[in-house]
Design an enzyme around this catalytic site. Structure first.
Site, short mmCIF file in Angstrom:
data_model
loop_
_atom_site.label_atom_id
_atom_site.label_comp_id
_atom_site.label_asym_id
_atom_site.label_seq_id
_atom_site.Cartn_x
_atom_site.Cartn_y
_atom_site.Cartn_z
N SER A 1 -25.53 -20.52 18.92
CA SER A 1 -25.68 -20.88 17.51
C SER A 1 -25.40 -22.62 17.32
O SER A 1 -24.85 -23.12 18.07
CB SER A 1 -24.63 -19.99 16.65
OG SER A 1 -24.79 -20.32 15.38
N TYR B 1 -16.17 -17.06 13.84
CA TYR B 1 -17.51 -16.84 14.21
C TYR B 1 -17.89 -18.32 14.86
O TYR B 1 -18.47 -18.29 16.20
CB TYR B 1 -18.53 -16.70 12.98
CG TYR B 1 -19.90 -16.61 13.64
CD1 TYR B 1 -20.65 -15.44 14.01
CD2 TYR B 1 -20.64 -17.93 13.54
CE1 TYR B 1 -21.82 -15.52 14.48
CE2 TYR B 1 -22.23 -17.95 14.06
CZ TYR B 1 -22.71 -16.70 14.34
OH TYR B 1 -23.89 -16.73 14.76
#
Length: 251
Positions: free
Chosen positions: A142, A155
């Protein structure tokens, strides 16, 4: 002749978390490049629907957070169907909360879904790739592999770990003829980002913050995936490829 480097005909690709969003888009792209795709998820019903949309692609239902389930499913598939040449570790989740109030059960779930699953499925598939001395593993990282935003610290931690686990996989397994790399998407129009997409203020900020001036489309991840899955990337290892419209390149 050079285009043949990107041809995936005769290769089989397992994509985890591939009933929707990025995973399904990557499965469709690899299929278009000639690969036989194997869809993964926990819901047989959703797998069947996704498979129908891909002309009856194979499916392999198991929980990526369960080490034994992943190993048994992969071993059985290899024995009964044939080799998995390409693995795309795409399964993932998001949970947003201020860090001081972040629920510990959600933190644990993020760890299991976003990073432990990469280990579980990666190891299960790699054991067979090592024996064959050939294989491609592509982990979906990500933009948060390199950056952080308020409310998603756990996250970001999991995606940072995906980046480093990818480097570790390459370090351990490159000598067996394997290439292990990651794709780090920026902000894409997916169900995972539904809350952000619905936030007009955030969208306006993001479009201004991103040099490309817009959200990404999931189809724009396909080229990177085909490159890393093909012989075109035969000497690329341990790399995290950011596909983010330039957001990590610009202040």
């Amino acid at each position: 002749m050079s285009l043949e480097l990107f041809n995936l005909k005769g290769r089989r690709a397992l994509i985890t978390g591939s009933t929707q969003g990025i995973g399904l888009a990557l499965a469709r792209g690899l299929c278009d490049a000639g690969a036989e795709v194997v869809l993964n998820g926990r819901s047989a019903e959703r797998l069947a629907a996704a498979s129908e949309g891909l002309g009856g692609a194979r499916t392999l239902a198991f929980d990526v957070t369960d080490h034994q389930a992943a190993r048994q499913a992969v071993d059985r598939f290899e024995a009964e169907v044939g080799p998995i040449d390409i693995l795309v570790n795409n399964a993932g989740m998001q949970y947003r909360s201020p860090l001081a109030e972040f629920p510990p059960d959600q933190f644990d779930l993020l760890l299991q879904t976003n990073i432990a699953s990469v280990f579980h499925v990666g190891q299960a598939v790699a054991r067979h790739m090592i024996r064959r001395e050939h294989g491609k593993i592509i982990n979906i990282a990500s933009v948060q592999t390199a950056l952080a935003r308020p409310g998603i610290a756990p996250y970001a931690a999991t995606k940072g770990a995906v980046g480093n686990l990818t480097k570790g996989m390459a370090t351990d397994w490159a000598r067996f003829g394997m290439q292990c790399n990651a794709i780090a998407p920026g902000y894409f129009r997916t169900d995972l980002n539904a809350a952000l997409l619905a936030d007009g203020e955030f969208s306006a900020w993001l479009e201004k913050r991103t040099p490309a001036g817009r959200w990404g489309r999931v189809e724009e991840l396909v080229g990177a995936c085909i490159f890393l899955a093909s012989e075109a990337s035969s000497f690329v290892n341990g790399h995290v490829l950011f596909v983010d419209g330039g957001i990590t390149a610009s202040l």
